[in-house]
Design a protein around this motif. Structure first.
Motif, PDB file in Angstrom:
ATOM      1  N   ILE A 255       0.941  -1.267   0.048  1.00 22.48           N
ATOM      2  CA  ILE A 255       0.005  -0.104   0.057  1.00 22.48           C
ATOM      3  C   ILE A 255       1.114   1.259   0.071  1.00 22.48           C
ATOM      4  O   ILE A 255       1.772   1.289   0.767  1.00 22.48           O
ATOM      5  N   ASN A 256       0.780   2.095  -0.829  1.00 22.41           N
ATOM      6  CA  ASN A 256       1.522   3.368  -1.201  1.00 22.41           C
ATOM      7  C   ASN A 256       0.917   4.498  -0.230  1.00 22.41           C
ATOM      8  O   ASN A 256      -0.146   4.408  -0.012  1.00 22.41           O
ATOM      9  N   LEU A 257       1.870   5.419  -0.079  1.00 20.34           N
ATOM     10  CA  LEU A 257       1.727   6.649   0.668  1.00 20.34           C
ATOM     11  C   LEU A 257       0.331   7.350   0.211  1.00 20.34           C
ATOM     12  O   LEU A 257      -0.461   8.091   0.656  1.00 20.34           O
ATOM     13  N   ASP A 258       0.304   7.409  -1.364  1.00 21.87           N
ATOM     14  CA  ASP A 258      -0.818   8.244  -1.748  1.00 21.87           C
ATOM     15  C   ASP A 258      -2.046   7.756  -1.679  1.00 21.87           C
ATOM     16  O   ASP A 258      -2.949   8.326  -1.361  1.00 21.87           O
ATOM     17  N   VAL A 259      -2.109   6.321  -1.619  1.00 21.07           N
ATOM     18  CA  VAL A 259      -3.430   5.626  -1.183  1.00 21.07           C
ATOM     19  C   VAL A 259      -3.648   5.905   0.170  1.00 21.07           C
ATOM     20  O   VAL A 259      -5.101   6.167   0.652  1.00 21.07           O
ATOM     21  N   LEU A 260      -2.814   5.856   1.189  1.00 21.40           N
ATOM     22  CA  LEU A 260      -3.090   6.233   2.559  1.00 21.40           C
ATOM     23  C   LEU A 260      -3.608   7.710   2.951  1.00 21.40           C
ATOM     24  O   LEU A 260      -4.344   7.925   3.459  1.00 21.40           O
ATOM     25  N   GLN A 261      -2.968   8.753   1.986  1.00 23.18           N
ATOM     26  CA  GLN A 261      -3.290   9.992   2.158  1.00 23.18           C
ATOM     27  C   GLN A 261      -4.847  10.141   1.507  1.00 23.18           C
ATOM     28  O   GLN A 261      -5.517  10.928   2.104  1.00 23.18           O
TER      29      GLN A 261
ATOM     30  N   THR B  53      -7.883  11.478   3.668  1.00 22.34           N
ATOM     31  CA  THR B  53      -8.645  12.451   3.257  1.00 22.34           C
ATOM     32  C   THR B  53     -10.161  12.167   3.153  1.00 22.34           C
ATOM     33  O   THR B  53     -11.064  12.889   3.610  1.00 22.34           O
ATOM     34  N   ASP B  54     -10.408  11.170   2.301  1.00 23.25           N
ATOM     35  CA  ASP B  54     -11.863  10.637   2.116  1.00 23.25           C
ATOM     36  C   ASP B  54     -12.547  10.247   3.547  1.00 23.25           C
ATOM     37  O   ASP B  54     -13.693  10.756   3.717  1.00 23.25           O
ATOM     38  N   ALA B  55     -12.035   9.443   4.472  1.00 23.22           N
ATOM     39  CA  ALA B  55     -12.680   9.071   5.641  1.00 23.22           C
ATOM     40  C   ALA B  55     -12.553  10.033   6.754  1.00 23.22           C
ATOM     41  O   ALA B  55     -12.801   9.810   7.810  1.00 23.22           O
ATOM     42  N   ASN B  56     -11.643  11.134   6.481  1.00 25.38           N
ATOM     43  CA  ASN B  56     -11.326  12.047   7.422  1.00 25.38           C
ATOM     44  C   ASN B  56     -10.708  11.412   8.917  1.00 25.38           C
ATOM     45  O   ASN B  56     -11.254  11.694  10.006  1.00 25.38           O
ATOM     46  N   ALA B  57      -9.750  10.540   8.564  1.00 19.85           N
ATOM     47  CA  ALA B  57      -9.215   9.782   9.682  1.00 19.85           C
ATOM     48  C   ALA B  57      -7.639  10.424   9.597  1.00 19.85           C
ATOM     49  O   ALA B  57      -6.952  10.544   8.889  1.00 19.85           O
ATOM     50  N   THR B  58      -7.037   9.904  10.778  1.00 25.93           N
ATOM     51  CA  THR B  58      -5.721  10.235  11.320  1.00 25.93           C
ATOM     52  C   THR B  58      -5.067   9.062  11.629  1.00 25.93           C
ATOM     53  O   THR B  58      -3.905   8.979  11.746  1.00 25.93           O
TER      54      THR B  58
ATOM     55  N   ILE C 146       0.583  -6.243   5.631  1.00 27.10           N
ATOM     56  CA  ILE C 146       0.570  -5.108   4.974  1.00 27.10           C
ATOM     57  C   ILE C 146       1.864  -4.586   5.026  1.00 27.10           C
ATOM     58  O   ILE C 146       2.750  -4.343   5.940  1.00 27.10           O
ATOM     59  N   LYS C 147       2.293  -4.020   3.870  1.00 28.09           N
ATOM     60  CA  LYS C 147       3.600  -3.176   3.866  1.00 28.09           C
ATOM     61  C   LYS C 147       3.512  -1.651   3.092  1.00 28.09           C
ATOM     62  O   LYS C 147       2.905  -1.796   2.172  1.00 28.09           O
ATOM     63  N   VAL C 148       3.752  -0.859   3.900  1.00 27.09           N
ATOM     64  CA  VAL C 148       3.604   0.555   3.307  1.00 27.09           C
ATOM     65  C   VAL C 148       4.933   1.013   2.522  1.00 27.09           C
ATOM     66  O   VAL C 148       6.112   0.859   2.990  1.00 27.09           O
ATOM     67  N   LEU C 149       4.488   1.453   1.189  1.00 25.49           N
ATOM     68  CA  LEU C 149       5.549   1.807   0.366  1.00 25.49           C
ATOM     69  C   LEU C 149       5.594   3.384   0.110  1.00 25.49           C
ATOM     70  O   LEU C 149       4.629   3.813   0.409  1.00 25.49           O
ATOM     71  N   SER C 150       6.468   3.829  -0.448  1.00 25.69           N
ATOM     72  CA  SER C 150       6.749   5.113  -0.573  1.00 25.69           C
ATOM     73  C   SER C 150       6.317   5.890  -1.842  1.00 25.69           C
ATOM     74  O   SER C 150       6.613   7.131  -1.834  1.00 25.69           O
ATOM     75  N   ARG C 151       5.632   5.342  -2.726  1.00 27.05           N
ATOM     76  CA  ARG C 151       5.000   6.213  -3.819  1.00 27.05           C
ATOM     77  C   ARG C 151       4.028   7.314  -3.310  1.00 27.05           C
ATOM     78  O   ARG C 151       3.154   7.103  -2.521  1.00 27.05           O
ATOM     79  N   GLY C 152       4.389   8.353  -3.951  1.00 23.95           N
ATOM     80  CA  GLY C 152       3.374   9.537  -3.500  1.00 23.95           C
ATOM     81  C   GLY C 152       3.798  10.266  -2.109  1.00 23.95           C
ATOM     82  O   GLY C 152       5.044  10.204  -1.877  1.00 23.95           O
ATOM     83  N   GLU C 153       2.888  11.258  -1.592  1.00 24.29           N
ATOM     84  CA  GLU C 153       3.506  11.722  -0.396  1.00 24.29           C
ATOM     85  C   GLU C 153       2.249  11.962   0.649  1.00 24.29           C
ATOM     86  O   GLU C 153       1.254  12.003   0.338  1.00 24.29           O
ATOM     87  N   VAL C 154       2.485  12.300   1.866  1.00 24.72           N
ATOM     88  CA  VAL C 154       1.857  12.250   2.900  1.00 24.72           C
ATOM     89  C   VAL C 154       1.689  13.878   3.320  1.00 24.72           C
ATOM     90  O   VAL C 154       2.930  14.347   3.561  1.00 24.72           O
TER      91      VAL C 154
END
Length: 159
Positions: free
Chosen positions: A77-83, A87-92, A111-119
């Motif tokens: 799962i990439n950072l852009d997906v997490l961001q 944003t959508d779920a208004n979660a931290t 789950i492994k978090v990868l660095s594509r995108g930005e937070v």
């Protein structure tokens, strides 16, 4: 022209081959099967991949490769997906349960978090593994990183 004198086009209809109806038919005796051998007998069916006794292709070609029985596969799962999720779920707080709830992971996934995108927001992310760049990016944005400890399958089997 009417229905009683309609005929198919010349050469479009082939008569079936009547075999085994005596020598006079030209297809008697061996019934076009040739002499002797398995293919001349009734009930013969050639095995799949049979090449007439020649070594079949699947046995001529050497085996290769290796399947590691202890391989650990992660769901990336990439950072852009997490961001976008945050944003959508208004979660931290993004943890395994949150990702399962939103359809990004199954119950047995790692789950492994990868660095594509930005937070851009401070996220508290919990996952089984993080790439070094992803960990730095999350912490740089003011978030925290928590690694879920996983129990090795060999330890479970011995207990």
């Amino acid at each position: 022209m009417n229905l009683s004198n309609l005929t198919p086009a010349k050469g479009s209809v082939k008569e079936r081959k009547r075999v085994g109806r005596g020598q006079g038919s030209g297809k008697g005796g061996t019934s076009t099967r040739g002499h002797k051998g398995a293919q001349s007998r009734s009930g013969y069916s050639r095995k799949l991949n049979f090449e007439g006794g020649q070594m079949p292709l699947q046995r001529r070609v050497p085996k290769f490769g290796f399947k590691n029985p202890t391989r650990v596969e992660y769901k990336p799962i990439n950072l852009d997906v997490l961001q976008a999720l945050a944003t959508d779920a208004n979660a931290t707080v993004i943890d395994f349960a949150f990702l399962r709830e939103h359809g990004f992971a199954g119950k047995n996934d790692l789950i492994k978090v990868l660095s594509r995108g930005e937070v851009t927001t401070a996220l508290n992310v919990t996952a089984h593994a993080f790439s070094v760049a992803a960990k730095e990016a999350i912490e740089k944005a003011g978030g925290t990183v928590t690694v879920i400890e996983q129990v090795a399958k060999k330890e479970e089997a011995s207990n």
